[in-house]
Structure formats: C-alpha cells, structure tokens
Motif scaffolding. Structure first.
Motif, PDB file in Angstrom:
ATOM      1  N   ILE A  16       0.839  -1.203   0.000  1.00 49.57           N
ATOM      2  CA  ILE A  16       0.000   0.000   0.000  1.00 49.57           C
ATOM      3  C   ILE A  16       0.873   1.251   0.000  1.00 49.57           C
ATOM      4  CG2 ILE A  16      -1.618   1.345   1.407  1.00 49.57           C
ATOM      5  CD1 ILE A  16      -2.877  -1.388   2.214  1.00 49.57           C
ATOM      6  N   SER A  17       1.935   1.218   0.776  1.00 53.31           N
ATOM      7  CA  SER A  17       2.860   2.349   0.827  1.00 53.31           C
ATOM      8  C   SER A  17       3.511   2.595  -0.534  1.00 53.31           C
ATOM      9  CB  SER A  17       3.923   2.079   1.887  1.00 53.31           C
ATOM     10  OG  SER A  17       4.886   3.088   1.899  1.00 53.31           O
ATOM     11  N   VAL A  18       3.933   1.525  -1.185  1.00 49.87           N
ATOM     12  CA  VAL A  18       4.559   1.644  -2.507  1.00 49.87           C
ATOM     13  C   VAL A  18       3.551   2.198  -3.515  1.00 49.87           C
ATOM     14  CG1 VAL A  18       5.486   0.310  -4.439  1.00 49.87           C
ATOM     15  CG2 VAL A  18       6.316  -0.113  -2.128  1.00 49.87           C
ATOM     16  N   ILE A  19       2.332   1.689  -3.478  1.00 51.16           N
ATOM     17  CA  ILE A  19       1.293   2.163  -4.405  1.00 51.16           C
ATOM     18  C   ILE A  19       1.029   3.646  -4.198  1.00 51.16           C
ATOM     19  CG2 ILE A  19      -1.169   1.985  -4.951  1.00 51.16           C
ATOM     20  CD1 ILE A  19      -0.855  -1.066  -4.451  1.00 51.16           C
ATOM     21  N   ARG A  20       0.951   4.075  -2.953  1.00 52.69           N
ATOM     22  CA  ARG A  20       0.725   5.501  -2.663  1.00 52.69           C
ATOM     23  C   ARG A  20       1.862   6.356  -3.218  1.00 52.69           C
ATOM     24  NH1 ARG A  20      -1.314   4.396   3.168  1.00 52.69           N
ATOM     25  NH2 ARG A  20      -3.549   4.274   2.812  1.00 52.69           N
ATOM     26  N   SER A  21       3.089   5.915  -3.007  1.00 51.97           N
ATOM     27  CA  SER A  21       4.218   6.725  -3.488  1.00 51.97           C
ATOM     28  C   SER A  21       4.225   6.771  -5.016  1.00 51.97           C
ATOM     29  CB  SER A  21       5.542   6.210  -2.936  1.00 51.97           C
ATOM     30  OG  SER A  21       5.900   4.987  -3.528  1.00 51.97           O
ATOM     31  N   ILE A  22       3.856   5.680  -5.661  1.00 51.65           N
ATOM     32  CA  ILE A  22       3.776   5.676  -7.125  1.00 51.65           C
ATOM     33  C   ILE A  22       2.702   6.640  -7.599  1.00 51.65           C
ATOM     34  CG2 ILE A  22       3.118   4.271  -9.129  1.00 51.65           C
ATOM     35  CD1 ILE A  22       4.557   1.923  -7.740  1.00 51.65           C
ATOM     36  N   GLN A  23       1.554   6.647  -6.915  1.00 49.47           N
ATOM     37  CA  GLN A  23       0.479   7.563  -7.297  1.00 49.47           C
ATOM     38  C   GLN A  23       0.905   9.009  -7.115  1.00 49.47           C
ATOM     39  OE1 GLN A  23      -2.637   5.970  -4.801  1.00 49.47           O
ATOM     40  NE2 GLN A  23      -3.564   4.856  -6.498  1.00 49.47           N
ATOM     41  N   GLU A  24       1.640   9.303  -6.035  1.00 50.07           N
ATOM     42  CA  GLU A  24       2.131  10.662  -5.806  1.00 50.07           C
ATOM     43  C   GLU A  24       3.105  11.071  -6.916  1.00 50.07           C
ATOM     44  OE1 GLU A  24       3.781  10.517  -1.873  1.00 50.07           O
ATOM     45  OE2 GLU A  24       1.795  10.423  -0.930  1.00 50.07           O
ATOM     46  N   GLU A  25       4.012  10.164  -7.276  1.00 51.89           N
ATOM     47  CA  GLU A  25       4.965  10.470  -8.341  1.00 51.89           C
ATOM     48  C   GLU A  25       4.248  10.663  -9.674  1.00 51.89           C
ATOM     49  OE1 GLU A  25       8.117   7.598  -8.457  1.00 51.89           O
ATOM     50  OE2 GLU A  25       8.559   7.860  -6.328  1.00 51.89           O
ATOM     51  N   LYS A  26       3.230   9.869  -9.916  1.00 56.10           N
ATOM     52  CA  LYS A  26       2.455   9.997 -11.150  1.00 56.10           C
ATOM     53  C   LYS A  26       1.791  11.370 -11.209  1.00 56.10           C
ATOM     54  CE  LYS A  26      -1.399   7.637 -13.419  1.00 56.10           C
ATOM     55  NZ  LYS A  26      -2.359   6.544 -13.282  1.00 56.10           N
ATOM     56  N   GLU A  27       1.259  11.833 -10.085  1.00 53.96           N
ATOM     57  CA  GLU A  27       0.629  13.153 -10.033  1.00 53.96           C
ATOM     58  C   GLU A  27       1.660  14.250 -10.283  1.00 53.96           C
ATOM     59  OE1 GLU A  27      -2.334  15.692 -10.138  1.00 53.96           O
ATOM     60  OE2 GLU A  27      -2.626  13.543  -9.941  1.00 53.96           O
ATOM     61  N   GLU A  28       2.859  14.084  -9.713  1.00 55.29           N
ATOM     62  CA  GLU A  28       3.929  15.059  -9.942  1.00 55.29           C
ATOM     63  C   GLU A  28       4.284  15.137 -11.428  1.00 55.29           C
ATOM     64  OE1 GLU A  28       7.580  15.180  -7.589  1.00 55.29           O
ATOM     65  OE2 GLU A  28       6.476  14.182  -5.989  1.00 55.29           O
ATOM     66  N   VAL A  29       4.384  13.986 -12.065  1.00 54.50           N
ATOM     67  CA  VAL A  29       4.711  13.945 -13.494  1.00 54.50           C
ATOM     68  C   VAL A  29       3.621  14.648 -14.297  1.00 54.50           C
ATOM     69  CG1 VAL A  29       4.992  12.407 -15.486  1.00 54.50           C
ATOM     70  CG2 VAL A  29       6.172  11.897 -13.340  1.00 54.50           C
ATOM     71  N   LYS A  30       2.360  14.397 -13.951  1.00 53.26           N
ATOM     72  CA  LYS A  30       1.249  15.067 -14.650  1.00 53.26           C
ATOM     73  C   LYS A  30       1.368  16.580 -14.516  1.00 53.26           C
ATOM     74  CE  LYS A  30      -2.438  11.615 -14.288  1.00 53.26           C
ATOM     75  NZ  LYS A  30      -3.755  11.368 -13.678  1.00 53.26           N
ATOM     76  N   GLN A  31       1.699  17.051 -13.314  1.00 49.59           N
ATOM     77  CA  GLN A  31       1.836  18.496 -13.089  1.00 49.59           C
ATOM     78  C   GLN A  31       3.007  19.059 -13.882  1.00 49.59           C
ATOM     79  OE1 GLN A  31       2.039  18.925  -8.845  1.00 49.59           O
ATOM     80  NE2 GLN A  31      -0.143  18.510  -8.549  1.00 49.59           N
ATOM     81  N   LEU A  32       4.105  18.327 -13.934  1.00 46.63           N
ATOM     82  CA  LEU A  32       5.263  18.788 -14.705  1.00 46.63           C
ATOM     83  C   LEU A  32       4.941  18.861 -16.193  1.00 46.63           C
ATOM     84  CD1 LEU A  32       8.142  16.829 -12.959  1.00 46.63           C
ATOM     85  CD2 LEU A  32       7.788  19.302 -12.930  1.00 46.63           C
ATOM     86  N   ILE A  33       4.217  17.871 -16.685  1.00 45.12           N
ATOM     87  CA  ILE A  33       3.826  17.877 -18.099  1.00 45.12           C
ATOM     88  C   ILE A  33       2.917  19.065 -18.384  1.00 45.12           C
ATOM     89  CG2 ILE A  33       2.463  16.647 -19.844  1.00 45.12           C
ATOM     90  CD1 ILE A  33       3.589  14.030 -18.613  1.00 45.12           C
ATOM     91  N   ALA A  34       1.942  19.300 -17.507  1.00 42.05           N
ATOM     92  CA  ALA A  34       1.024  20.424 -17.698  1.00 42.05           C
ATOM     93  C   ALA A  34       1.786  21.743 -17.692  1.00 42.05           C
ATOM     94  CB  ALA A  34      -0.051  20.410 -16.623  1.00 42.05           C
ATOM     95  N   ALA A  35       2.719  21.897 -16.776  1.00 43.25           N
ATOM     96  CA  ALA A  35       3.507  23.127 -16.706  1.00 43.25           C
ATOM     97  C   ALA A  35       4.356  23.290 -17.967  1.00 43.25           C
ATOM     98  CB  ALA A  35       4.400  23.109 -15.466  1.00 43.25           C
TER      99      ALA A  35
END
Length: 52
Positions: A16-35
């Motif tokens: 669960i911890s690994v999945i959460r960190s992956i989801q957080e990183e995925k969100e960061e990547v989405k924000q970087l792409i949008a920027a």
C-alpha cells in the motif's frame, strides 16, 4: 499462524505504501507535463507576436 498473519499484514502495508508513493509520483509527473505544455504555449505566442 500468528507470524504468518503478521508478515502478511506487513507485506500488505508495504505494498500500500509503494502504491501511494507511485500515485504521488504519477501526479507530480502530470503536473510537470502540464507546466511544460503551458510554457510551450506561452513561448509560441511570444514568438508569434514578436514577429508582428
């Protein structure tokens, strides 16, 4: 039996911890792409209007 249950719970918690960190990183990547896309749009319009 208790040891097996405990190890299973620990493994589940780790997963669960690994999945959460992956989801957080995925969100960061989405924000970087949008920027990056937003910056590209601004650069395009700046180049367009600088030629006018």
């Amino acid at each position: 039996m208790k040891k097996i249950e405990k190890r299973s719970e620990e493994r589940d918690d780790n997963l669960i911890s690994v999945i959460r960190s992956i989801q957080e990183e995925k969100e960061e990547v989405k924000q970087l792409i949008a920027a990056s896309q937003e910056q590209a749009k601004k650069t395009f319009w700046q180049r367009l209007f600088s030629k006018i």
